[in-house]
Design an enzyme around this catalytic site. Sequence first.
Site, PDB file in Angstrom:
ATOM      1  N   TYR A  51      -2.841 -42.315 -24.681  1.00 56.17           N
ATOM      2  CA  TYR A  51      -3.004 -43.717 -24.267  1.00 56.17           C
ATOM      3  C   TYR A  51      -3.605 -44.596 -25.374  1.00 56.17           C
ATOM      4  CZ  TYR A  51      -1.738 -42.684 -19.402  1.00 56.17           C
ATOM      5  OH  TYR A  51      -1.055 -42.340 -18.251  1.00 56.17           O
ATOM      6  N   PHE A  59      -9.089 -51.405 -18.221  1.00 58.85           N
ATOM      7  CA  PHE A  59      -9.048 -50.198 -17.380  1.00 58.85           C
ATOM      8  C   PHE A  59      -9.014 -48.904 -18.212  1.00 58.85           C
ATOM      9  CE2 PHE A  59      -4.747 -51.895 -17.960  1.00 58.85           C
ATOM     10  CZ  PHE A  59      -4.080 -50.798 -18.485  1.00 58.85           C
ATOM     11  N   ARG A  92      12.469 -43.576 -15.053  1.00 55.18           N
ATOM     12  CA  ARG A  92      11.614 -44.736 -14.751  1.00 55.18           C
ATOM     13  C   ARG A  92      12.001 -45.343 -13.399  1.00 55.18           C
ATOM     14  NH1 ARG A  92       6.930 -46.143 -17.766  1.00 55.18           N
ATOM     15  NH2 ARG A  92       7.245 -48.278 -17.126  1.00 55.18           N
ATOM     16  N   THR A  98       4.886 -49.685 -12.347  1.00 56.29           N
ATOM     17  CA  THR A  98       3.540 -49.195 -12.696  1.00 56.29           C
ATOM     18  C   THR A  98       2.541 -49.441 -11.563  1.00 56.29           C
ATOM     19  OG1 THR A  98       4.053 -49.760 -14.990  1.00 56.29           O
ATOM     20  CG2 THR A  98       1.737 -49.355 -14.467  1.00 56.29           C
ATOM     21  N   ARG A 109       6.155 -43.642  -7.109  1.00 60.26           N
ATOM     22  CA  ARG A 109       4.903 -44.404  -7.119  1.00 60.26           C
ATOM     23  C   ARG A 109       4.752 -45.255  -5.864  1.00 60.26           C
ATOM     24  NH1 ARG A 109       5.084 -46.339 -13.458  1.00 60.26           N
ATOM     25  NH2 ARG A 109       3.910 -44.588 -14.350  1.00 60.26           N
ATOM     26  N   GLU A 137       5.403 -38.983 -27.617  1.00 60.19           N
ATOM     27  CA  GLU A 137       4.713 -38.266 -26.541  1.00 60.19           C
ATOM     28  C   GLU A 137       5.138 -36.801 -26.457  1.00 60.19           C
ATOM     29  OE1 GLU A 137       4.124 -42.125 -23.586  1.00 60.19           O
ATOM     30  OE2 GLU A 137       5.652 -40.633 -23.099  1.00 60.19           O
TER      31      GLU A 137
HETATM   32  N1  UDP Z   1      -2.617 -48.930 -15.522  1.00 64.18           N
HETATM   33  C1  UDP Z   1      -3.551 -49.516 -14.667  1.00 64.18           C
HETATM   34  N2  UDP Z   1      -3.590 -50.896 -14.572  1.00 64.18           N
HETATM   35  C2  UDP Z   1      -2.739 -51.687 -15.272  1.00 64.18           C
HETATM   36  C3  UDP Z   1      -1.791 -51.090 -16.115  1.00 64.18           C
HETATM   37  C4  UDP Z   1      -1.758 -49.710 -16.217  1.00 64.18           C
HETATM   38  O1  UDP Z   1      -4.319 -48.816 -14.018  1.00 64.18           O
HETATM   39  O2  UDP Z   1      -2.825 -52.933 -15.126  1.00 64.18           O
HETATM   40  C5  UDP Z   1      -2.587 -47.446 -15.652  1.00 64.18           C
HETATM   41  C6  UDP Z   1      -1.529 -46.808 -14.759  1.00 64.18           C
HETATM   42  O3  UDP Z   1      -2.015 -45.540 -14.308  1.00 64.18           O
HETATM   43  C7  UDP Z   1      -0.363 -46.641 -15.756  1.00 64.18           C
HETATM   44  C8  UDP Z   1      -1.102 -46.286 -17.046  1.00 64.18           C
HETATM   45  O4  UDP Z   1      -2.292 -47.091 -17.000  1.00 64.18           O
HETATM   46  O5  UDP Z   1       0.547 -45.653 -15.347  1.00 64.18           O
HETATM   47  C9  UDP Z   1      -0.341 -46.587 -18.328  1.00 64.18           C
HETATM   48  O6  UDP Z   1       0.020 -47.949 -18.331  1.00 64.18           O
HETATM   49  P1  UDP Z   1       1.490 -48.424 -18.770  1.00 64.18           P
HETATM   50  O7  UDP Z   1       1.430 -49.919 -18.929  1.00 64.18           O
HETATM   51  O8  UDP Z   1       1.980 -47.625 -19.921  1.00 64.18           O
HETATM   52  O9  UDP Z   1       2.367 -48.139 -17.457  1.00 64.18           O
HETATM   53  P2  UDP Z   1       3.484 -46.991 -17.193  1.00 64.18           P
HETATM   54  O10 UDP Z   1       4.274 -46.844 -18.458  1.00 64.18           O
HETATM   55  O11 UDP Z   1       2.731 -45.738 -16.824  1.00 64.18           O
HETATM   56  O12 UDP Z   1       4.303 -47.529 -16.053  1.00 64.18           O
HETATM   57 MG    MG Z   2       3.674 -46.535 -20.402  1.00 64.27          MG
END
Ligand code: UDP
Ligand code: MG
Length: 168
Positions: A51, A59, A92, A98, A109, A137
């Site tokens: 990350y 966060f 996805r 997300t 999700r 990754e």
């Molecule tokens: N996350 C969160 N709040 C946000 C954005 C992301 O808690 O506003 C967390 C969530 O668990 C997410 C992870 O951080 O899966 C990684 O963020 P990303 O933007 O990469 O989202 P993803 O690719 O997982 O959809």
């Molecule tokens: Mg992501």
Amino acid sequence: MKEQATLVIIKPDGLKKSLTGNILTRLSETKLKIIGAKMVKVSKDLAAKHYAHLKEKPFYSELIKYITGRLHGDNRVMALVYWGEDAIAKVRKIAGATNPEEAEPTSIRGAYGRILTSGLYENVVHASSSEEEAEREIKLWFEPDEIVYPLYPIKEITLGRVKKKVWK
Ligand code: UDP
Ligand code: MG
């Protein structure tokens, strides 16, 4: 359309809620091939590398606690590499948005995620979002020998005095 690899991680909440089977069943709808799979004990170092691009987000520290299992008292995740046509978008789509509240209710999700009172999205799975991200990754989470296809170029190195655990 192009054949691609993508990384999926079943996050600690997915394991804690016994959702592994449901998630793998949902992902099998894609007809993609699983070419790597393992349980991983997530260290702070691995979490920080995974990350790294979110380091400045409010966060971030909660997210590191989440992926290292400290929110759920269990630091296991399941990491998988899926391979096939349009793998990144297909995974996805089934994973969903997300934010679990905005995710399609039938997505992984949407069905199983929740928003914690801290505001963190506890969203059950990770899925790579681009080819560049997938490559970074997959190389971070898997050794070349742990994937059944030769995905990326490799080199051979000799580790003279390195200790290694083998079965007795
Ligand atoms: N996350 C969160 N709040 C946000 C954005 C992301 O808690 O506003 C967390 C969530 O668990 C997410 C992870 O951080 O899966 C990684 O963020 P990303 O933007 O990469 O989202 P993803 O690719 O997982 O959809
Ligand atoms: Mg992501």
